[in-house]
Design a protein around this motif. Structure first.
Motif, PDB file in Angstrom:
ATOM      1  N   THR A   1     -57.435 -42.464 -37.010  1.00 11.70           N
ATOM      2  CA  THR A   1     -57.355 -42.279 -35.626  1.00 11.70           C
ATOM      3  C   THR A   1     -58.210 -41.029 -35.054  1.00 11.70           C
ATOM      4  OG1 THR A   1     -55.167 -41.424 -35.532  1.00 11.70           O
ATOM      5  CG2 THR A   1     -55.474 -43.933 -35.299  1.00 11.70           C
ATOM      6  N   SER A   2     -58.528 -40.278 -36.160  1.00 16.04           N
ATOM      7  CA  SER A   2     -58.892 -38.886 -35.600  1.00 16.04           C
ATOM      8  C   SER A   2     -60.200 -38.924 -34.891  1.00 16.04           C
ATOM      9  CB  SER A   2     -59.197 -38.026 -36.966  1.00 16.04           C
ATOM     10  OG  SER A   2     -60.223 -38.705 -37.642  1.00 16.04           O
TER      11      SER A   2
ATOM     12  N   THR B   1     -53.373 -35.202 -29.098  1.00 15.53           N
ATOM     13  CA  THR B   1     -54.605 -35.749 -28.923  1.00 15.53           C
ATOM     14  C   THR B   1     -55.553 -36.040 -30.369  1.00 15.53           C
ATOM     15  OG1 THR B   1     -55.385 -33.529 -28.905  1.00 15.53           O
ATOM     16  CG2 THR B   1     -54.939 -34.432 -26.702  1.00 15.53           C
ATOM     17  N   ARG B   2     -56.431 -36.923 -30.383  1.00 18.37           N
ATOM     18  CA  ARG B   2     -57.097 -37.257 -31.453  1.00 18.37           C
ATOM     19  C   ARG B   2     -58.101 -35.923 -32.076  1.00 18.37           C
ATOM     20  NH1 ARG B   2     -58.681 -42.956 -31.847  1.00 18.37           N
ATOM     21  NH2 ARG B   2     -57.194 -44.124 -30.824  1.00 18.37           N
ATOM     22  N   GLY B   3     -58.228 -36.045 -33.198  1.00 14.85           N
ATOM     23  CA  GLY B   3     -58.967 -34.838 -33.600  1.00 14.85           C
ATOM     24  C   GLY B   3     -58.409 -33.893 -34.589  1.00 14.85           C
ATOM     25  N   PRO B   4     -58.787 -32.868 -34.586  1.00 22.45           N
ATOM     26  CA  PRO B   4     -58.232 -31.649 -35.502  1.00 22.45           C
ATOM     27  C   PRO B   4     -56.794 -31.416 -35.412  1.00 22.45           C
ATOM     28  CG  PRO B   4     -59.973 -30.881 -34.142  1.00 22.45           C
ATOM     29  CD  PRO B   4     -59.911 -32.120 -33.742  1.00 22.45           C
TER      30      PRO B   4
ATOM     31  N   ALA C   1     -53.617 -40.533 -39.396  1.00 23.36           N
ATOM     32  CA  ALA C   1     -54.211 -39.449 -38.656  1.00 23.36           C
ATOM     33  C   ALA C   1     -55.555 -39.376 -39.020  1.00 23.36           C
ATOM     34  CB  ALA C   1     -53.471 -37.857 -39.138  1.00 23.36           C
ATOM     35  N   ALA C   2     -56.002 -39.864 -40.203  1.00 22.11           N
ATOM     36  CA  ALA C   2     -57.284 -39.909 -40.659  1.00 22.11           C
ATOM     37  C   ALA C   2     -58.185 -40.941 -39.893  1.00 22.11           C
ATOM     38  CB  ALA C   2     -57.406 -39.984 -42.072  1.00 22.11           C
TER      39      ALA C   2
ATOM     40  N   LYS D   1     -63.025 -39.647 -31.948  1.00 23.14           N
ATOM     41  CA  LYS D   1     -62.868 -39.780 -30.576  1.00 23.14           C
ATOM     42  C   LYS D   1     -63.377 -41.141 -30.558  1.00 23.14           C
ATOM     43  CE  LYS D   1     -62.187 -35.542 -29.404  1.00 23.14           C
ATOM     44  NZ  LYS D   1     -60.904 -35.138 -28.708  1.00 23.14           N
TER      45      LYS D   1
ATOM     46  N   GLY E   1     -51.444 -27.369 -34.383  1.00 20.16           N
ATOM     47  CA  GLY E   1     -51.078 -28.566 -35.063  1.00 20.16           C
ATOM     48  C   GLY E   1     -50.237 -28.287 -36.499  1.00 20.16           C
TER      49      GLY E   1
ATOM     50  N   ARG F   1     -54.376 -33.180 -34.661  1.00 21.94           N
ATOM     51  CA  ARG F   1     -53.420 -34.566 -35.194  1.00 21.94           C
ATOM     52  C   ARG F   1     -53.776 -34.510 -36.573  1.00 21.94           C
ATOM     53  NH1 ARG F   1     -54.174 -40.729 -32.876  1.00 21.94           N
ATOM     54  NH2 ARG F   1     -53.289 -39.713 -31.469  1.00 21.94           N
ATOM     55  N   ILE F   2     -54.670 -34.294 -37.147  1.00 21.43           N
ATOM     56  CA  ILE F   2     -54.889 -34.078 -38.889  1.00 21.43           C
ATOM     57  C   ILE F   2     -54.180 -32.785 -39.298  1.00 21.43           C
ATOM     58  CG2 ILE F   2     -56.559 -33.685 -40.584  1.00 21.43           C
ATOM     59  CD1 ILE F   2     -58.562 -35.366 -38.999  1.00 21.43           C
TER      60      ILE F   2
END
Length: 118
Positions: free
Chosen positions: A103-104, A50-53, A100-101, A106, A14, A55-56
């Motif tokens: 929608t992070s 994907t959502r999570g780390p 990102a924050a 799940k 990422g 994306r952030i």
């Protein structure tokens, strides 16, 4: 739960993708077509991840590139100037961090429609 190595690989990927896309967006943002291309590609990549780390990490690396480019250089001047295009890139960087924050997390599993009252 994923192993630690998988999470670290996800974070590194990422960060690398965010850095590369951020540098490309900053490089072409002075032209109207470059601004549209850079913002469009950056937001499309954010949505595709994907959502999570990952994306952030992507959004953070992208925003760091923009922040560094908006800082004054030792020789004078800025890579992201204080004009409409520059402010647009800065606003997109903040927007990407917020998206990102938000929608992070799940998505929760859908409730079983056959069960009533748990």
């Amino acid at each position: 739960m994923r192993p630690l190595l998988g999470v670290l690989a996800t974070l590194v990927l990422g960060l690398v993708v965010g850095f590369v896309v951020g540098v490309a967006a900053v490089a072409v943002h002075p032209w109207w077509w470059g601004l549209l291309l850079g913002v469009g590609a950056s937001l499309a990549t954010l949505v595709a991840l994907t959502r999570g780390p990952m994306r952030i990490a992507y959004a953070a690396a992208w925003a760091i590139v923009v922040a560094l480019a908006a800082s004054p250089r030792p020789t004078g001047g800025y890579a992201v100037a204080g004009n409409l295009e520059g402010y647009a890139v800065i606003v997109v960087a903040v927007l990407m961090l917020v998206v990102a924050a938000v929608t992070s997390a799940k998505r929760p599993a859908p409730a079983d429609p056959g069960r009533r009252g748990a």
